[in-house]
Design an enzyme around this catalytic site. Sequence first.
Site: not given
Lengths: 271, 271
Positions: B93-94
């Site tokens: 989830k960058r």
Amino acid sequence: MTRAELFAQIQKKSSFLCVGLDPDLAKIPAHLLSEPDPIFSFCKAIIEETADFAVAYKPNIAFFEALGAKGWETLKKVEELIPADIFTIADAKRGDIGNTSKLYAKAFFEQMNFDSVTVAPYMGADSVTPFLEFEDRWVILLALTSNAGSMDFQLIRDENGKPLYQSVLEKSKEWGSPENLMYVVGATRGELIGEVRKVAPAHFFLVPGVGAQGGSLAEVAKHGMNSHCGLLVNSSRGIIYASSGKDFARIARQEAVKLQAEMSVLLEQYL
Amino acid sequence: MTRAELFAQIQKKSSFLCVGLDPDLAKIPAHLLSEPDPIFSFCKAIIEETADFAVAYKPNIAFFEALGAKGWETLKKVEELIPADIFTIADAKRGDIGNTSKLYAKAFFEQMNFDSVTVAPYMGADSVTPFLEFEDRWVILLALTSNAGSMDFQLIRDENGKPLYQSVLEKSKEWGSPENLMYVVGATRGELIGEVRKVAPAHFFLVPGVGAQGGSLAEVAKHGMNSHCGLLVNSSRGIIYASSGKDFARIARQEAVKLQAEMSVLLEQYL
């Protein structure tokens, strides 16, 4: 660190400067590359020369993560090096479902000892609140960022004309308080900082985009300062890469001094 | 891995199963705790027993990151262990400004060798496109997640009645193609998967929320399958923690077999 302690530091140093640590092997002075841990040596020198003028340091986690496990070791050493009276920000932009966010919180608040983490809001309440359960630790939530892509979704207006970033502010104010929740508010849109301030009068804002990205410090202070200052203005490249020579740390200090001097005037003016 | 290669694996194994690797020291079988690297031993056993039935593995990065530099070493070893014909997802989830996202991409695509990374859309185009510049690597963009907080922002309707997740789909389709961009679409809202499929007919969806979170596999296939299958359905806890005894890997295999058998029927039915 509590809000009162942070404000005391701001008053003591007449500064609301956050120094962004974006250590890039391709950009740090060449003479450091022969050191056992060039990234650590670079950050150490920058911290030692700028600590008198900064109230916060913000390591950008990607720059360490790109080096794998070794980068994480360096990050931990850098965090431990920062004086305890200076606020630390893990600029990580994390956020996931509840049990996963809790582990990210543990990574930065327990495995390391950061005061705060930047968090992305897209997944909503249960992606943010696990970070808020740690005493005296902070979430710095993305509200209105300073990059070009911020216009793709953050400014979309809902059925009542309210932009998304404002929904993020209003909703998240129910999850945390000005004692444990800050917002990322980009400086490249001076007038918008005033809009955000209306919705969140008491919260601290972490403001990127001054300097290299073109934002004006005076505009930020004019539209954004509150009775607790309420601002941490970040400068990364403008300080840490001001010189690529052997004098890099001394020149970084000069740049920090310049910003602190401007900040001192603005604190006199508005506080 | 290309889309054609992924589809070939799906056909070969009659499966669109993704096994989520969320290795938690507090949950893995106690007898592993005496191993030199319990998390690695756990993942290795799970992978060996489930690889015949899975087309993808999804390590949840937070579970490794919470262990610091040592966790990152373990993550790298786990990634290297996964057979090359199985698609790998760094569930991270960058997402950050361009130069920073590029470093996150390097962390997962160069420093490690993942096929894909999950990315959060809030910061817009320049936070996502750096990941798309790597050949045969994928972005899996959050669209409609399966957690409770997904309702906070993802369903907000704009002035034309369009929910935010749909704006994310439409806008991001300009950044990537079905050959390098997938979407996270939660299974807990069966009917909504059909809505997402209308907007993104050709893209793969990574579907969490089947099993522990209550979603139905049959509903997901009914509303979501396309001519390339177009689905990777993830199960984490339902497989890896099906037993906490010494038989954990064998029981994990049983659970994977069950899901694969159901998937085989659905592939026959809809493909």
